[in-house]
Write an enzyme that holds these catalytic residues in place. Structure first.
Site, PDB file in Angstrom:
ATOM      1  N   ASP A 223      10.461   1.493  15.164  1.00 47.08           N
ATOM      2  CA  ASP A 223       9.410   2.329  14.696  1.00 47.08           C
ATOM      3  C   ASP A 223       9.023   3.503  15.462  1.00 47.08           C
ATOM      4  O   ASP A 223       9.588   3.410  16.556  1.00 47.08           O
ATOM      5  CB  ASP A 223       8.232   1.559  13.921  1.00 47.08           C
ATOM      6  CG  ASP A 223       7.777   2.032  12.765  1.00 47.08           C
ATOM      7  OD1 ASP A 223       7.935   3.307  12.647  1.00 47.08           O
ATOM      8  OD2 ASP A 223       7.162   1.389  11.961  1.00 47.08           O
ATOM      9  N   GLU A 256      13.540   5.337  13.066  1.00 51.14           N
ATOM     10  CA  GLU A 256      12.684   5.973  11.904  1.00 51.14           C
ATOM     11  C   GLU A 256      12.371   7.483  12.796  1.00 51.14           C
ATOM     12  O   GLU A 256      11.598   8.365  12.193  1.00 51.14           O
ATOM     13  CB  GLU A 256      11.492   5.532  11.725  1.00 51.14           C
ATOM     14  CG  GLU A 256      11.638   3.975  11.221  1.00 51.14           C
ATOM     15  CD  GLU A 256      10.662   3.442  10.174  1.00 51.14           C
ATOM     16  OE1 GLU A 256       9.760   4.342   9.986  1.00 51.14           O
ATOM     17  OE2 GLU A 256      10.709   2.430   9.797  1.00 51.14           O
ATOM     18  N   TYR A 260       9.494  10.902  11.806  1.00 47.42           N
ATOM     19  CA  TYR A 260       8.473  11.262  12.684  1.00 47.42           C
ATOM     20  C   TYR A 260       8.632  12.563  13.018  1.00 47.42           C
ATOM     21  O   TYR A 260       7.737  13.369  13.622  1.00 47.42           O
ATOM     22  CB  TYR A 260       8.312  10.320  13.885  1.00 47.42           C
ATOM     23  CG  TYR A 260       7.698   9.118  13.391  1.00 47.42           C
ATOM     24  CD1 TYR A 260       6.294   9.070  13.181  1.00 47.42           C
ATOM     25  CD2 TYR A 260       8.477   8.020  12.975  1.00 47.42           C
ATOM     26  CE1 TYR A 260       5.618   7.520  12.757  1.00 47.42           C
ATOM     27  CE2 TYR A 260       7.846   6.622  12.505  1.00 47.42           C
ATOM     28  CZ  TYR A 260       6.536   6.708  12.336  1.00 47.42           C
ATOM     29  OH  TYR A 260       6.042   5.587  11.980  1.00 47.42           O
ATOM     30  N   ASP A 284       7.599   5.376   3.354  1.00 47.35           N
ATOM     31  CA  ASP A 284       7.994   3.892   3.154  1.00 47.35           C
ATOM     32  C   ASP A 284       8.030   3.778   1.573  1.00 47.35           C
ATOM     33  O   ASP A 284       7.215   4.396   0.751  1.00 47.35           O
ATOM     34  CB  ASP A 284       6.763   3.020   3.486  1.00 47.35           C
ATOM     35  CG  ASP A 284       6.866   2.943   4.938  1.00 47.35           C
ATOM     36  OD1 ASP A 284       5.877   2.042   5.338  1.00 47.35           O
ATOM     37  OD2 ASP A 284       7.690   3.594   5.681  1.00 47.35           O
TER      38      ASP A 284
END
Length: 473
Positions: A223, A256, A260, A284
């Site tokens: 993440d 991810e 970002y 999500d």
């Protein structure tokens, strides 16, 4: 995650705004404020020396220094590209089960043992996957998301599982999962904390990669919360990719990174694919039709950028399958399954396999839909047509075949018909001179043989999808 970005997925937060944390500027939710992709950062890639033979002899010392720095940056990028994602994995979209959407960050096993993120949960899911046809259908990964860790690292600086919820540790759990013919995935974060506040991997990339490998982990979901800058975010994703490769263990790398970046910078997907096996682009998924719609709309809007980069070894990830939960009707569940097959998406369910309806199980294990998703040509599908009621999508398949999806995005009334010419498909070649058409969803049936100039009329329920396979003759 940057300090001024909150994500809806964690701890019930609502992502209301994003900021450029470097300058304090407010920016839009998506990518309307687009910076230029940054060049690869050579830090930490082991470039220690450069030959002086080709250094310019004229222009002064400063010119020579500038030339050398440019050379080092280019060399570092080349080394990174050569060493990063040469792992031979994810040649088709990975399939499995992931705990996040259904089980979130449940940590109170005394109060709610059936929904607690614990060793017991993953053992029970592994048992179901092995015994009830999921493994045989292709779902091979059982993946731990956030909230598995103890609040601190151990005395040697290593990540450790929460000892109350994972009393046997991750190595024991991995051994059990492997004994069922399955693979284990785990979660960490590029920043100093995970999205839920547990220890992140910042400054521990090499150690954490070695730890995961020693435990027998087969997939890492990485993440992007709590990273202090875009540069550190990108550097962290690169470094973990290289560290995983250096372990010598086959570990699928799920990123991810582009999600970002998008609030402030257009992702460099060519670079991202050099490091990641699949990557998230958008928010999500939630257990709702509005969430599924937003993912499909975003994908269609950006298809000119993202479709061409997907293929064997690297996939766009629209997030988890929520079929078998509470928020989707039957037709909407069919739509998610059909469209995730069209998009060549990783298929990671997030549901409770201990309590799933026969209808949802049949849909998720549909071998014909899975065959489209796993087609070895590895081309992602795309939207051809959108009008006020319908969307028409196609996906090229091996053997000159095509998968075709007709989606009725109306949320009122009854079934409606969408009629289109077969010359629209495959740039006019999918049914030239003739083709056979078979319906895959919502039920399997043979539609017969059509000629190149034929039109097709498809009846679709509101929010439903009809998935077809077109085979050339």
């Amino acid at each position: 995650m940057p300090p001024h970005v909150t994500r809806g997925r964690r701890r019930g937060y609502s992502r209301l705004a994003a900021r450029d944390w470097r300058w304090g500027r407010a920016v839009p939710h998506d990518d309307w404020f687009l910076g230029q992709p940054r060049p690869p950062n050579p830090r930490g890639l082991g470039i220690r020396a450069v030959s002086h033979a080709a250094v310019p002899r004229r222009g002064g010392a400063m010119a020579a220094v500038r030339w050398m720095l440019r050379w080092v940056a280019v060399a570092a990028a080349a080394v990174a590209a050569a060493l990063a994602l040469d792992n031979g994995l994810a040649r088709t979209p990975p399939m499995g089960w992931l705990h996040w959407e259904r089980f979130l960050c449940g940590t109170d096993c005394a109060a709610d043992p059936r929904r607690c993120v614990s060793e017991q949960l993953f053992v029970e899911m592994a048992d179901r996957m092995a015994a009830e046809g999921w493994r045989d259908a292709g779902y091979e990964f059982i993946c731990i998301d956030d909230c598995w860790m103890a609040p601190t690292r151990d005395k040697q600086g290593r990540l450790q599982a929460d000892p109350r919820r994972f009393p046997g540790g991750i190595r024991k759990l991995a051994d059990y999962v492997h004994s069922k013919g399955l693979k284990l995935g785990i979660y960490s974060d590029v920043g100093n904390r995970t999205c839920a506040g547990f220890p992140g991997s910042y400054n521990y990339y090499e150690l954490d990669a070695q730890t995961f490998a020693s435990w027998g982990v087969d997939l890492l979901k990485f993440d992007g919360c709590n990273s202090d800058s875009l540069e550190l975010l990108a550097e962290g994703y690169r470094r973990m990719s290289l560290a995983l490769n250096r372990t010598g263990r086959s570990i699928v790398y799920s990123c991810e990174w582009p999600f970002y970046l998008r609030p402030v910078q257009q992702p460099n997907y060519t670079e991202i694919k050099q490091y990641c096996n699949h990557w998230r682009n958008f928010y999500d998924v939630y257990d709702s039709w509005s969430s599924i719609k937003s993912i499909l709309d975003w994908t269609a809007l950006h298809q000119d950028t993202i479709v061409k980069i997907a293929g064997p070894g690297g996939w766009n990830d629209p997030d988890m399958l929520v079929i078998g939960n509470f928020g989707l009707s039957w037709d909407q569940s069919v739509t998610q399954m059909a469209m995730w097959a069209i998009m060549a998406a990783p298929l990671f369910m997030s549901n409770d396999l201990r309590h799933i309806s026969p209808e949802a199980k049949c849909l998720l294990q549909n071998k014909d839909v899975i065959a489209i998703n796993q087609d070895p040509l590895g081309k992602q599908g795309y939207q051809l047509v959108k009008d006020k009621n319908f969307q028409l999508w196609e996906r090229p398949l091996s053997g000159r075949a095509y998968a075709v999806a007709v989606l009725n995005h109306q949320e009122i009334g009854g079934p409606q018909n969408f009629t289109f010419s077969l010359t629209l498909l495959g740039n006019g070649l999918a049914c030239n001179p003739a083709c056979s058409i078979r319906q895959v969803l919502p039920a399997s049936r043979d539609w017969g043989v059509y000629s190149w100039l034929s039109s097709l009329s498809v009846e679709v329920n509101p929010t439903g999808t009809v998935l077809l396979k077109v085979l050339p003759l």
